[in-house]
Design an enzyme around this catalytic site. Structure first.
Site, PDB file in Angstrom:
ATOM      1  N   ASP A   1       0.868  -1.160   0.000  1.00  0.00           N
ATOM      2  CA  ASP A   1       0.000   0.000   0.000  1.00  0.00           C
ATOM      3  C   ASP A   1       0.914   1.221   0.000  1.00  0.00           C
ATOM      4  O   ASP A   1       2.127   1.102   0.217  1.00  0.00           O
ATOM      5  CB  ASP A   1      -0.879  -0.039   1.254  1.00  0.00           C
TER       6      ASP A   1
ATOM      7  N   ASP B   1      -0.205   5.214   0.967  1.00  0.00           N
ATOM      8  CA  ASP B   1      -0.480   6.176   2.043  1.00  0.00           C
ATOM      9  C   ASP B   1      -0.574   5.474   3.395  1.00  0.00           C
ATOM     10  O   ASP B   1      -1.326   4.518   3.563  1.00  0.00           O
ATOM     11  CB  ASP B   1      -1.790   6.924   1.781  1.00  0.00           C
TER      12      ASP B   1
ATOM     13  N   ASP C   1      -1.440  -0.710   6.153  1.00  0.00           N
ATOM     14  CA  ASP C   1      -1.594  -0.163   7.499  1.00  0.00           C
ATOM     15  C   ASP C   1      -3.037  -0.138   7.992  1.00  0.00           C
ATOM     16  O   ASP C   1      -3.276   0.151   9.165  1.00  0.00           O
ATOM     17  CB  ASP C   1      -1.050   1.265   7.544  1.00  0.00           C
TER      18      ASP C   1
END
Length: 233
Positions: free
Chosen positions: A16, A18, A178
């Site tokens: 991922d 961001d 995250d």
């Protein structure tokens, strides 16, 4: 995930962007705040905007305005989203902040001959522009974004697309993210998940347990080395 995946070597890593590799909350807040100021609304601090990030720019705009008591129609969201993306593109390319160890980690994984990919709900063009600025685009065999034609996470479709472009199999890949969105996408695609926790970003609430918990990104190399050693004949 099931135990047999531990017997497989890791051949690919998909990230991922961001909140995982990019510490982008301040830039996202700055871009959305331009829209809020134009309407006389209270702006966001970086830590506040983080909870609205991850579902793509359309949802970000809708959620940010709703949190300030303004419910936008779909047409208004689309219009504001275009303004947001223009703001963010200029800010993101000018002020790029990677989390500590992120660029070093990418180099370390590349030296181990792993295939690397990106699967983000950020627009692909913006993701590529950011990675190009720091000369990382050649490191990635696949960059899948919100507008790449595969939908948004938590659907597994963009993750499947990243796997296909890397010619990687799910059991020999680790997806690093995250958020609960990333967690759900990994579970749906049956890709082992490594969840990283960065200070200042909200703790995800997810029904799924990750295969790996990372206190910092650099821990991933030890995981790769250990599992590949265990899987060696």
């Amino acid at each position: 995930m099931t135990a047999p995946i531990r017997c497989c070597p890791i051949e690919a890593i998909i990230f991922d962007l961001d909140g995982t590799l990019l510490d982008s909350a301040a830039q996202i807040a700055a871009a959305i705040n331009v829209l809020l100021r134009a309407r006389g609304l209270e702006t966001f601090l970086a830590g506040e905007i983080a909870r609205h990030v991850g579902w793509g720019s359309h949802k970000l705009v809708e959620s940010a305005f709703a949190s300030r008591g303004v419910i936008l129609s779909n047409e208004q969201i689309v219009a504001q989203e275009k303004l947001y993306l223009a703001n963010y593109a200029s800010i993101a390319e000018r002020d790029i902040v990677f989390f500590p160890g992120a660029i070093k980690l990418i180099g370390a994984l590349a030296r181990r001959k792993l295939s690397l990919g990106i699967c983000t709900n950020k627009q692909e063009g913006i993701a590529r522009a950011i990675l190009e600025k720091v000369k990382l685009v050649p490191m990635f065999g696949s960059i899948i974004g919100a507008d790449s034609g595969f939908g948004l996470k938590p659907s597994p479709a963009p993750l499947y697309a990243a796997l296909q472009r890397l010619k990687a199999t799910s059991s020999r890949t680790v997806f690093v993210g995250d958020s609960a969105i990333d967690d759900e996408a990994a579970f749906a695609a049956q890709v082992p998940f490594a969840r990283v926790r960065h200070p200042g970003y909200p703790s995800p609430i997810s029904a799924f347990e990750p295969e790996y918990q990372l206190g910092e990104l650099s821990e991933l190399t030890a995981i790769v080395d250990r599992r590949n050693k265990e899987a060696a004949p």
